[in-house]
Design a protein around this motif. Sequence first.
Motif, PDB file in Angstrom:
ATOM      1  N   ASP A   2      28.242  50.389  44.521  1.00  0.00           N
ATOM      2  CA  ASP A   2      29.632  50.010  44.253  1.00  0.00           C
ATOM      3  C   ASP A   2      30.591  51.171  44.482  1.00  0.00           C
ATOM      4  O   ASP A   2      31.671  50.994  45.042  1.00  0.00           O
ATOM      5  CB  ASP A   2      29.783  49.500  42.819  1.00  0.00           C
ATOM      6  CG  ASP A   2      29.058  48.193  42.581  1.00  0.00           C
ATOM      7  OD1 ASP A   2      28.733  47.502  43.570  1.00  0.00           O
ATOM      8  OD2 ASP A   2      28.815  47.854  41.408  1.00  0.00           O
ATOM      9  N   SER A  52      33.109  44.667  48.161  1.00  0.00           N
ATOM     10  CA  SER A  52      34.030  44.797  47.032  1.00  0.00           C
ATOM     11  C   SER A  52      34.546  43.453  46.540  1.00  0.00           C
ATOM     12  O   SER A  52      34.947  43.345  45.378  1.00  0.00           O
ATOM     13  CB  SER A  52      35.201  45.704  47.409  1.00  0.00           C
ATOM     14  OG  SER A  52      34.724  47.005  47.681  1.00  0.00           O
ATOM     15  N   VAL A  53      34.546  42.451  47.393  1.00  0.00           N
ATOM     16  CA  VAL A  53      34.936  41.110  46.945  1.00  0.00           C
ATOM     17  C   VAL A  53      34.003  40.646  45.829  1.00  0.00           C
ATOM     18  O   VAL A  53      34.428  39.988  44.881  1.00  0.00           O
ATOM     19  CB  VAL A  53      34.930  40.115  48.136  1.00  0.00           C
ATOM     20  CG1 VAL A  53      35.089  38.695  47.664  1.00  0.00           C
ATOM     21  CG2 VAL A  53      36.028  40.475  49.121  1.00  0.00           C
ATOM     22  N   SER A  54      32.737  41.037  45.917  1.00  0.00           N
ATOM     23  CA  SER A  54      31.783  40.634  44.876  1.00  0.00           C
ATOM     24  C   SER A  54      32.150  41.216  43.518  1.00  0.00           C
ATOM     25  O   SER A  54      31.789  40.656  42.488  1.00  0.00           O
ATOM     26  CB  SER A  54      30.360  41.052  45.262  1.00  0.00           C
ATOM     27  OG  SER A  54      30.205  42.459  45.157  1.00  0.00           O
ATOM     28  N   LEU A  55      32.866  42.329  43.501  1.00  0.00           N
ATOM     29  CA  LEU A  55      33.278  42.931  42.236  1.00  0.00           C
ATOM     30  C   LEU A  55      34.233  42.018  41.467  1.00  0.00           C
ATOM     31  O   LEU A  55      34.283  42.064  40.235  1.00  0.00           O
ATOM     32  CB  LEU A  55      33.942  44.291  42.485  1.00  0.00           C
ATOM     33  CG  LEU A  55      33.079  45.358  43.144  1.00  0.00           C
ATOM     34  CD1 LEU A  55      33.922  46.604  43.437  1.00  0.00           C
ATOM     35  CD2 LEU A  55      31.880  45.703  42.296  1.00  0.00           C
ATOM     36  N   LEU A  56      34.975  41.202  42.178  1.00  0.00           N
ATOM     37  CA  LEU A  56      35.899  40.278  41.526  1.00  0.00           C
ATOM     38  C   LEU A  56      35.185  39.208  40.720  1.00  0.00           C
ATOM     39  O   LEU A  56      35.729  38.696  39.746  1.00  0.00           O
ATOM     40  CB  LEU A  56      36.794  39.600  42.573  1.00  0.00           C
ATOM     41  CG  LEU A  56      37.775  40.467  43.308  1.00  0.00           C
ATOM     42  CD1 LEU A  56      38.427  39.678  44.436  1.00  0.00           C
ATOM     43  CD2 LEU A  56      38.814  40.998  42.367  1.00  0.00           C
ATOM     44  N   PHE A  57      33.987  38.882  41.108  1.00  0.00           N
ATOM     45  CA  PHE A  57      33.280  37.754  40.517  1.00  0.00           C
ATOM     46  C   PHE A  57      32.131  38.178  39.604  1.00  0.00           C
ATOM     47  O   PHE A  57      31.388  37.338  39.123  1.00  0.00           O
ATOM     48  CB  PHE A  57      32.763  36.831  41.614  1.00  0.00           C
ATOM     49  CG  PHE A  57      33.858  36.309  42.479  1.00  0.00           C
ATOM     50  CD1 PHE A  57      34.726  35.338  42.015  1.00  0.00           C
ATOM     51  CD2 PHE A  57      34.056  36.827  43.760  1.00  0.00           C
ATOM     52  CE1 PHE A  57      35.760  34.872  42.816  1.00  0.00           C
ATOM     53  CE2 PHE A  57      35.077  36.364  44.563  1.00  0.00           C
ATOM     54  CZ  PHE A  57      35.950  35.381  44.083  1.00  0.00           C
ATOM     55  N   ARG A  58      31.991  39.454  39.357  1.00  0.00           N
ATOM     56  CA  ARG A  58      30.908  39.919  38.493  1.00  0.00           C
ATOM     57  C   ARG A  58      31.283  39.781  37.033  1.00  0.00           C
ATOM     58  O   ARG A  58      32.453  39.858  36.663  1.00  0.00           O
ATOM     59  CB  ARG A  58      30.593  41.380  38.783  1.00  0.00           C
ATOM     60  CG  ARG A  58      29.897  41.546  40.095  1.00  0.00           C
ATOM     61  CD  ARG A  58      29.267  42.874  40.174  1.00  0.00           C
ATOM     62  NE  ARG A  58      28.797  43.097  41.528  1.00  0.00           N
ATOM     63  CZ  ARG A  58      28.557  44.281  42.028  1.00  0.00           C
ATOM     64  NH1 ARG A  58      28.753  45.356  41.290  1.00  0.00           N
ATOM     65  NH2 ARG A  58      28.137  44.405  43.253  1.00  0.00           N
ATOM     66  N   ASP A  59      30.266  39.657  36.215  1.00  0.00           N
ATOM     67  CA  ASP A  59      30.456  39.581  34.766  1.00  0.00           C
ATOM     68  C   ASP A  59      30.795  40.969  34.256  1.00  0.00           C
ATOM     69  O   ASP A  59      30.017  41.911  34.393  1.00  0.00           O
ATOM     70  CB  ASP A  59      29.159  39.070  34.125  1.00  0.00           C
ATOM     71  CG  ASP A  59      29.307  38.847  32.640  1.00  0.00           C
ATOM     72  OD1 ASP A  59      30.456  38.847  32.150  1.00  0.00           O
ATOM     73  OD2 ASP A  59      28.263  38.668  31.986  1.00  0.00           O
ATOM     74  N   ARG A  60      31.969  41.110  33.651  1.00  0.00           N
ATOM     75  CA  ARG A  60      32.421  42.421  33.201  1.00  0.00           C
ATOM     76  C   ARG A  60      31.651  42.927  31.976  1.00  0.00           C
ATOM     77  O   ARG A  60      31.633  44.111  31.709  1.00  0.00           O
ATOM     78  CB  ARG A  60      33.905  42.387  32.846  1.00  0.00           C
ATOM     79  CG  ARG A  60      34.769  42.299  34.060  1.00  0.00           C
ATOM     80  CD  ARG A  60      36.226  42.414  33.643  1.00  0.00           C
ATOM     81  NE  ARG A  60      37.064  42.446  34.802  1.00  0.00           N
ATOM     82  CZ  ARG A  60      37.657  43.543  35.218  1.00  0.00           C
ATOM     83  NH1 ARG A  60      37.532  44.654  34.557  1.00  0.00           N
ATOM     84  NH2 ARG A  60      38.413  43.523  36.288  1.00  0.00           N
TER      85      ARG A  60
END
Length: 63
Positions: A2, A52-60
């Motif tokens: 990341d 980085s688009v996947s970072l938008l949809f990850r569980d924080r």
Amino acid sequence: MDRIALLLVIIGALNWLLVGLFNFDLVAAIFGHNSFLSRAVYSLVGLAGIWSVSLLFRDRSRA
């Protein structure tokens, strides 16, 4: 992974800032216009953007 993707996205954003403000492409200036190395850098930045688009949809909560 990341952090590497984030670094490449930042490099790409700064390059676009230079293009937008000064019409100066730093990647092309360093590696040559349309050379293999400049295309490789552009490709890596693009792949980092997709990653980085996947970072938008990850569980924080998953730190």
